[in-house]
Design a protein around this motif. Sequence first.
Motif, PDB file in Angstrom:
ATOM      1  N   ASP A   1      57.988  29.893 -21.509  1.00 20.54           N
ATOM      2  CA  ASP A   1      57.555  28.503 -21.655  1.00 20.54           C
ATOM      3  C   ASP A   1      56.040  28.468 -21.820  1.00 20.54           C
ATOM      4  O   ASP A   1      55.401  29.507 -22.034  1.00 20.54           O
ATOM      5  N   LEU A   2      55.472  27.289 -21.709  1.00 17.35           N
ATOM      6  CA  LEU A   2      54.022  27.152 -21.869  1.00 17.35           C
ATOM      7  C   LEU A   2      53.262  27.926 -20.800  1.00 17.35           C
ATOM      8  O   LEU A   2      52.182  28.474 -21.073  1.00 17.35           O
ATOM      9  N   GLU A   3      53.809  27.986 -19.590  1.00 17.18           N
ATOM     10  CA  GLU A   3      53.109  28.653 -18.492  1.00 17.18           C
ATOM     11  C   GLU A   3      53.120  30.167 -18.639  1.00 17.18           C
ATOM     12  O   GLU A   3      52.120  30.829 -18.358  1.00 17.18           O
ATOM     13  N   THR A   4      54.240  30.730 -19.068  1.00 15.57           N
ATOM     14  CA  THR A   4      54.339  32.193 -19.102  1.00 15.57           C
ATOM     15  C   THR A   4      53.359  32.811 -20.082  1.00 15.57           C
ATOM     16  O   THR A   4      52.966  33.964 -19.915  1.00 15.57           O
ATOM     17  N   HIS A   5      52.954  32.059 -21.094  1.00 15.18           N
ATOM     18  CA  HIS A   5      52.057  32.611 -22.113  1.00 15.18           C
ATOM     19  C   HIS A   5      50.679  31.945 -22.113  1.00 15.18           C
ATOM     20  O   HIS A   5      49.930  32.079 -23.068  1.00 15.18           O
ATOM     21  N   ASP A   6      50.372  31.275 -21.018  1.00 12.96           N
ATOM     22  CA  ASP A   6      49.078  30.598 -20.912  1.00 12.96           C
ATOM     23  C   ASP A   6      47.900  31.570 -21.031  1.00 12.96           C
ATOM     24  O   ASP A   6      46.982  31.324 -21.829  1.00 12.96           O
ATOM     25  N   PRO A   7      47.863  32.697 -20.304  1.00 12.82           N
ATOM     26  CA  PRO A   7      46.711  33.605 -20.449  1.00 12.82           C
ATOM     27  C   PRO A   7      46.566  34.177 -21.859  1.00 12.82           C
ATOM     28  O   PRO A   7      45.437  34.388 -22.341  1.00 12.82           O
ATOM     29  N   VAL A   8      47.690  34.449 -22.524  1.00 16.48           N
ATOM     30  CA  VAL A   8      47.634  34.962 -23.896  1.00 16.48           C
ATOM     31  C   VAL A   8      46.987  33.946 -24.823  1.00 16.48           C
ATOM     32  O   VAL A   8      46.120  34.286 -25.644  1.00 16.48           O
ATOM     33  N   CYS A   9      47.385  32.689 -24.704  1.00 18.55           N
ATOM     34  CA  CYS A   9      46.831  31.649 -25.577  1.00 18.55           C
ATOM     35  C   CYS A   9      45.345  31.441 -25.313  1.00 18.55           C
ATOM     36  O   CYS A   9      44.562  31.231 -26.250  1.00 18.55           O
ATOM     37  N   ARG A  10      44.956  31.508 -24.065  1.00 17.54           N
ATOM     38  CA  ARG A  10      43.536  31.373 -23.732  1.00 17.54           C
ATOM     39  C   ARG A  10      42.721  32.499 -24.372  1.00 17.54           C
ATOM     40  O   ARG A  10      41.656  32.246 -24.962  1.00 17.54           O
ATOM     41  N   ARG A  11      43.222  33.723 -24.253  1.00 17.55           N
ATOM     42  CA  ARG A  11      42.493  34.871 -24.798  1.00 17.55           C
ATOM     43  C   ARG A  11      42.408  34.781 -26.320  1.00 17.55           C
ATOM     44  O   ARG A  11      41.354  35.067 -26.915  1.00 17.55           O
ATOM     45  N   LEU A  12      43.497  34.386 -26.976  1.00 16.25           N
ATOM     46  CA  LEU A  12      43.486  34.266 -28.428  1.00 16.25           C
ATOM     47  C   LEU A  12      42.523  33.175 -28.896  1.00 16.25           C
ATOM     48  O   LEU A  12      41.816  33.346 -29.896  1.00 16.25           O
ATOM     49  N   ALA A  13      42.488  32.057 -28.187  1.00 13.43           N
ATOM     50  CA  ALA A  13      41.573  30.973 -28.566  1.00 13.43           C
ATOM     51  C   ALA A  13      40.126  31.453 -28.525  1.00 13.43           C
ATOM     52  O   ALA A  13      39.334  31.163 -29.432  1.00 13.43           O
ATOM     53  N   ASN A  14      39.778  32.195 -27.496  1.00 16.74           N
ATOM     54  CA  ASN A  14      38.414  32.690 -27.376  1.00 16.74           C
ATOM     55  C   ASN A  14      38.129  33.828 -28.355  1.00 16.74           C
ATOM     56  O   ASN A  14      37.042  33.902 -28.940  1.00 16.74           O
ATOM     57  N   ALA A  15      39.107  34.716 -28.542  1.00 14.97           N
ATOM     58  CA  ALA A  15      38.891  35.869 -29.414  1.00 14.97           C
ATOM     59  C   ALA A  15      38.745  35.459 -30.871  1.00 14.97           C
ATOM     60  O   ALA A  15      37.971  36.070 -31.621  1.00 14.97           O
ATOM     61  N   ALA A  16      39.496  34.452 -31.292  1.00 16.50           N
ATOM     62  CA  ALA A  16      39.467  34.017 -32.691  1.00 16.50           C
ATOM     63  C   ALA A  16      38.546  32.825 -32.912  1.00 16.50           C
ATOM     64  O   ALA A  16      38.354  32.411 -34.066  1.00 16.50           O
ATOM     65  N   ASP A  17      37.977  32.275 -31.833  1.00 13.14           N
ATOM     66  CA  ASP A  17      37.177  31.054 -31.927  1.00 13.14           C
ATOM     67  C   ASP A  17      37.951  29.980 -32.691  1.00 13.14           C
ATOM     68  O   ASP A  17      37.451  29.354 -33.617  1.00 13.14           O
ATOM     69  N   CYS A  18      39.198  29.812 -32.275  1.00 14.88           N
ATOM     70  CA  CYS A  18      40.048  28.807 -32.904  1.00 14.88           C
ATOM     71  C   CYS A  18      40.793  28.047 -31.818  1.00 14.88           C
ATOM     72  O   CYS A  18      40.852  28.476 -30.658  1.00 14.88           O
ATOM     73  N   ALA A  19      41.367  26.916 -32.192  1.00 12.94           N
ATOM     74  CA  ALA A  19      42.257  26.203 -31.287  1.00 12.94           C
ATOM     75  C   ALA A  19      43.643  26.836 -31.362  1.00 12.94           C
ATOM     76  O   ALA A  19      44.033  27.396 -32.386  1.00 12.94           O
ATOM     77  N   VAL A  20      44.372  26.761 -30.267  1.00 16.48           N
ATOM     78  CA  VAL A  20      45.734  27.290 -30.199  1.00 16.48           C
ATOM     79  C   VAL A  20      46.651  26.185 -29.707  1.00 16.48           C
ATOM     80  O   VAL A  20      46.377  25.561 -28.675  1.00 16.48           O
ATOM     81  N   LEU A  21      47.722  25.947 -30.441  1.00 16.77           N
ATOM     82  CA  LEU A  21      48.735  24.966 -30.053  1.00 16.77           C
ATOM     83  C   LEU A  21      49.988  25.733 -29.651  1.00 16.77           C
ATOM     84  O   LEU A  21      50.693  26.290 -30.499  1.00 16.77           O
ATOM     85  N   SER A  22      50.257  25.793 -28.356  1.00 15.08           N
ATOM     86  CA  SER A  22      51.419  26.513 -27.837  1.00 15.08           C
ATOM     87  C   SER A  22      52.617  25.566 -27.817  1.00 15.08           C
ATOM     88  O   SER A  22      52.521  24.434 -27.328  1.00 15.08           O
ATOM     89  N   VAL A  23      53.748  26.042 -28.331  1.00 19.17           N
ATOM     90  CA  VAL A  23      54.902  25.182 -28.601  1.00 19.17           C
ATOM     91  C   VAL A  23      56.048  25.515 -27.653  1.00 19.17           C
ATOM     92  O   VAL A  23      56.521  26.656 -27.610  1.00 19.17           O
ATOM     93  N   ASP A  24      56.525  24.529 -26.911  1.00 16.63           N
ATOM     94  CA  ASP A  24      57.633  24.707 -25.974  1.00 16.63           C
ATOM     95  C   ASP A  24      58.943  24.330 -26.679  1.00 16.63           C
ATOM     96  O   ASP A  24      59.552  23.299 -26.410  1.00 16.63           O
ATOM     97  N   TYR A  25      59.378  25.190 -27.594  1.00 15.53           N
ATOM     98  CA  TYR A  25      60.564  24.933 -28.411  1.00 15.53           C
ATOM     99  C   TYR A  25      61.835  25.003 -27.547  1.00 15.53           C
ATOM    100  O   TYR A  25      61.845  25.530 -26.438  1.00 15.53           O
ATOM    101  N   ARG A  26      62.916  24.471 -28.079  1.00 17.48           N
ATOM    102  CA  ARG A  26      64.193  24.489 -27.369  1.00 17.48           C
ATOM    103  C   ARG A  26      64.717  25.919 -27.224  1.00 17.48           C
ATOM    104  O   ARG A  26      64.579  26.738 -28.126  1.00 17.48           O
TER     105      ARG A  26
END
Length: 312
Positions: A90-115
């Motif tokens: 879910d959104l929580e399990t991959h929160d640290p990954v998304c944070r690191r990618l946002a900083n590493a790529a200097d981009c925004a990250v939209l994490s999707v909680d799909y069905r």
Amino acid sequence: MAELDPQAAALLETMDAMGQPPAYALSVESARDRLRELMANQGEGEPVDRLEEFSIGGPERAIPVRLYAPAGDDHPLLIFYHGGGWAVGDLETHDPVCRRLANAADCAVLSVDYRLAPEHPFPAAVEDAYAALEWAAEYAGRINCDPSRLAVGGDSAGGNLAAAVSLMSRDRDGPEIAHQSLIYPAVASPAVHDFPSYEENAEGYMLEAASVEWYLERYLPDPVDHRNAYAAPLLARDYSELPSTSVLTAGFDPIRDEGREYADRLESAGVEVERHEYEGMIHGFVNLLDHLDAAGEALDALGADLDDAFEK
């Protein structure tokens, strides 16, 4: 053959001593709880300037999303799909990954909680994933992002969804995608493909081959879907006109070879591919930032690829 990374070996030894059962021996709810518990012990992750949670329109229901954004406006946007065999995560399990990618790529990250399956089997997840891309193309400006610079990415089942969304967007003349980041993507069909890594890494390396089957049975209960390229992108007949791609694989991963094969197919079709092979690593390693140095190194490499693609 490469040797298992010492940090990964120590982590596996610790988990083995804890007596953690494999996913295929658990109920879906227990497997979900176990992943949440494991990821909750990874720490809070890197700070980002802006964090927002909201919902976007989906095919059947509203889709919860979480936005990670650096300071400033008009950032490129990575739509990220979490892994977990289409059944957990879910959104929580991959929160640290998304944070690191946002900083590493200097981009925004939209994490999707799909069905998730099995409550929502194929094609629910990929329909939600594609809806998130369409939403970003139309509304990115409202979240201070640049709708002309969009990428998709994900790990494992999320890598499958990112690859499928790229195929769908090309086939449907949908939003333009600048790059796809595929982290040990699950792109093969249980009815068609067989690779040596399934046997070589069947047990003992975080993800078991039997658990791969367990996840697929829940996501693809209808055998007809085993031959659908949006369920298994390795079934696609045409890989031309797809976005530039990063493919990350781990040496001690049962699905290692399907990721390698997908990179081969893309390159043969003229797609620009960056390969990142972590020979001593295991499936799921990028989530383990507090335990494995290679996790941060891998996410930084993917971030650099994204930054390059967004600048083109």
